[in-house]
Design an enzyme around this catalytic site. Sequence first.
Site, PDB file in Angstrom:
ATOM      1  N   GLU A   1       0.846  -1.198   0.000  1.00  0.00           N
ATOM      2  CA  GLU A   1       0.000   0.000   0.000  1.00  0.00           C
ATOM      3  C   GLU A   1       0.879   1.245   0.000  1.00  0.00           C
ATOM      4  OE1 GLU A   1      -0.232   2.228   2.664  1.00  0.00           O
ATOM      5  OE2 GLU A   1       1.143   1.136   3.969  1.00  0.00           O
TER       6      GLU A   1
ATOM      7  N   LEU B   1      -0.560   4.522   0.973  1.00  0.00           N
ATOM      8  CA  LEU B   1      -1.570   5.455   1.452  1.00  0.00           C
ATOM      9  C   LEU B   1      -0.949   6.478   2.389  1.00  0.00           C
ATOM     10  CD1 LEU B   1      -4.391   2.884   2.326  1.00  0.00           C
ATOM     11  CD2 LEU B   1      -3.998   4.071   0.151  1.00  0.00           C
ATOM     12  N   ARG B   2      -1.251   7.743   2.152  1.00  0.00           N
ATOM     13  CA  ARG B   2      -0.827   8.795   3.083  1.00  0.00           C
ATOM     14  C   ARG B   2      -1.920   8.983   4.128  1.00  0.00           C
ATOM     15  NH1 ARG B   2      -0.726  13.740  -0.577  1.00  0.00           N
ATOM     16  NH2 ARG B   2      -2.493  12.546  -1.414  1.00  0.00           N
TER      17      ARG B   2
ATOM     18  N   ASN C   1       9.562   4.326   0.267  1.00  0.00           N
ATOM     19  CA  ASN C   1       9.538   4.999   1.567  1.00  0.00           C
ATOM     20  C   ASN C   1      10.923   5.494   1.972  1.00  0.00           C
ATOM     21  OD1 ASN C   1       6.827   4.850   1.919  1.00  0.00           O
ATOM     22  ND2 ASN C   1       6.846   3.253   3.460  1.00  0.00           N
TER      23      ASN C   1
ATOM     24  N   GLY D   1      11.687  20.542   9.013  1.00  0.00           N
ATOM     25  CA  GLY D   1      10.907  20.472  10.241  1.00  0.00           C
ATOM     26  C   GLY D   1      11.613  19.661  11.293  1.00  0.00           C
TER      27      GLY D   1
ATOM     28  N   CYS E   1       5.219   4.386   9.034  1.00  0.00           N
ATOM     29  CA  CYS E   1       5.937   3.791   7.907  1.00  0.00           C
ATOM     30  C   CYS E   1       7.428   4.124   7.860  1.00  0.00           C
ATOM     31  CB  CYS E   1       5.281   4.213   6.593  1.00  0.00           C
ATOM     32  SG  CYS E   1       3.615   3.554   6.366  1.00  0.00           S
TER      33      CYS E   1
END
Length: 434
Positions: free
Chosen positions: A151, A153-154, A211, A256, A263
């Site tokens: 997957e 997905l955010r 990722n 940041g 993940c």
Amino acid sequence: MKIAMIGTGYVGLVSGVCFSDFGHEVICVDRMPEKITMLERGEVPIFEPGLDALMARNVEAGRLSFTTDLARAVDGADAVFIAVGTPTRRGDGHADLSYVMAAAEEVAQALTGYAVIVTKSTVPVGTNRRVRQVVAKANPKAEFDVASNPEFLREGAAIEDFMKPDRVVVGVQSERAAEVMADIYRPLYLRDFPILTTDLESAEMIKYAANAFLATKISFINEMAALCERVGADVKEVARGIGLDGRIGNKFLHAGPGYGGSCFPKDTTALARIGQEHAVPQTIVETVIRVNDAVKLRMIEKLRDLCEGSFNGKVVAVLGATFKPNTDDMRDAPSLTIVPALVGGGARVRVVDPQGRREGEALLPGVHWSEDPYKAAQKADLLVILTEWNEFRALDLKKLAKKMATPRMADLRNIYSAKDAKRAGFDAYVGVGR
């Protein structure tokens, strides 16, 4: 198609709901009766914008149901998705595959006909071949194929990502499995979204490589931010300047307090371990991990400097605790490093987060939770913006400054500017890389 979704965590629940919206018959399985009861009442155990309404619509249409009975869900299923957790194993950094293998064995014993067993969980290379062995051993007569379907997905935008993906990756070993997976994703084929069909190992690697690359971009821009602070450059302008290059792109170039979530920390650590196991050290990934850990510590020193060298006796208002906005996920959030440092240094900490309190109360002991940024700022010595929720993007800075004992701001997401803060009455403002 009939689909069984094993696991109703973030990936399993979102995937199951979205598959049912494609028109498939989906049964979501979980071992926790209280979770299934909650879902049957129409309550979503995670915060994901739009998921509650989409779930209710498909339950009402009769396409989506929930059960603790795995055998009932698997009976007659065309595909069985395994979407259970693969947390980092304590002590060695490996992904813990015990939940995946236990699910595979239980699915094997429940099969009543041909099915494709699909690993949706993020797993190391070679796991799907191990799943095949486990299933064949548990049920030698089973007729099945395995597939890898990672997957992408955010959190906070998962439904959009599922319905309009950049790509869908499917790893298979047979034409029959490929056909089943094509039928499942047919609505996306018809809308011309890219479906990449590969071998099992390539599909497994794609997830980790993707990722790790995104985490690398984050650590890179955070290193640039540290250098910008020393040389007088503005990392926001630097990020914009390099992001306009089509070969680089502007996503994941926001300086940041470091990456977090379910993940990136887990997958970069697992990829580093995979490299070590195969005598191909992933030195870039290993450095990314070290840089990310160091960034969080650097943020603590920024806050300490604003508190004149000591947190002791200071009142600090922290805006944001989740690892990113539009989620309630606290896993590996920067707040889990930064807030305990404040508390441990003797500060009285007030935290405001639209969704983080449910998990945060247990994870951040010794803090006071508030629903309102202005109340949290009352008589505070320092205001820290830690998560860029929309609620924190248009604050009345003048009102905040007037409420504080010493109006000082650490904007760790670069939402505001030093000019805006000082015009509003803040005595001191620091961002990241500016």
